[in-house]
Scaffold this active site. Sequence first.
Site: not given
Ligand code: PAF
Length: 282
Positions: A36-37, A149-150, A186-187
């Site tokens: 995802g990253h 996702k967030d 990541s979790r």
């Molecule tokens: O989505 C994330 O991984 C975190 O909330 C972020 C945007 C890097 C801020 O710490």
Amino acid sequence: MVHLTTQENWSEIWFQAIQTAKIIGFVPTMGALHEGHLQLIRASKSSCDLTVVSIFVNPSQFNNSADFDAYPTTLASDLEKLRQENVDVVYTPSVEEIYPESPELRFSFGALETKLEGAFRPGHFNGVGLVVSKLFNIIRPQVAFFGQKDLQQVAIIKRLVKDLSFPIDLVIVPTMREADGLAMSSRNLRLSPMHREASLILINSLNKAKKELIAGKGWFETQQEIVCDFEKSQLAKLEYFELIDPASFEVQTEFNPSVLISICVAAYLGEIRLIDNISINF
Ligand code: PAF
């Protein structure tokens, strides 16, 4: 790849980039990098001249210190992944670098943060607002990339950029999923095999609810059915399952097929809290 642990040498790189009219793309992360990253990074690489990735596990956004302590850190393999993606700069600041003093400033995002993640993780969005503002001010990118996702974090950051006039374009990248549908996070690394299997209830319940809504079932009935499914599962503990307007994060009580709407879910699998969402648009 240039690896910076302080912002000291960044100004020089930034200045050169700006002088040569380069577009700086920024991907903030908390590490434990997954596909995802890498999608966010690839989106930056394909549209910007210089890609900067930060890795910083931000203590101020954890409302639970055990969750902060247990957050996975995999720096060596993260750096290797970034090298393979040809990232230009990685910034891995220390807590002291980002928070030389405990900040007095508090962010309040009003109605946007009173429900869902905001309600279950008090103070979380204050911490996100703080760190994202700091990172934007340090890196000064023209474009920043975040994952869908967030979803509530996306709404919060859009508001932050608007209210503080950050001259930054936001690019929102669709959620990456494992082959069986679990949203990458990541979790997920911390799920036991048993909870990993049970975690599919999140995406399955989102898909089921979406199908039922489209078929004409009412929201209340659909939501109740999903709550029962979670109750039957011995392993997943539901926190919320809500229909929301993704812009305002107003909770909706009925499904209106003519407007863009999302369903958001949060649940615990053992100690691990996962979130996911899908949008319903025609
Ligand atoms: O989505 C994330 O991984 C975190 O909330 C972020 C945007 C890097 C801020 O710490």
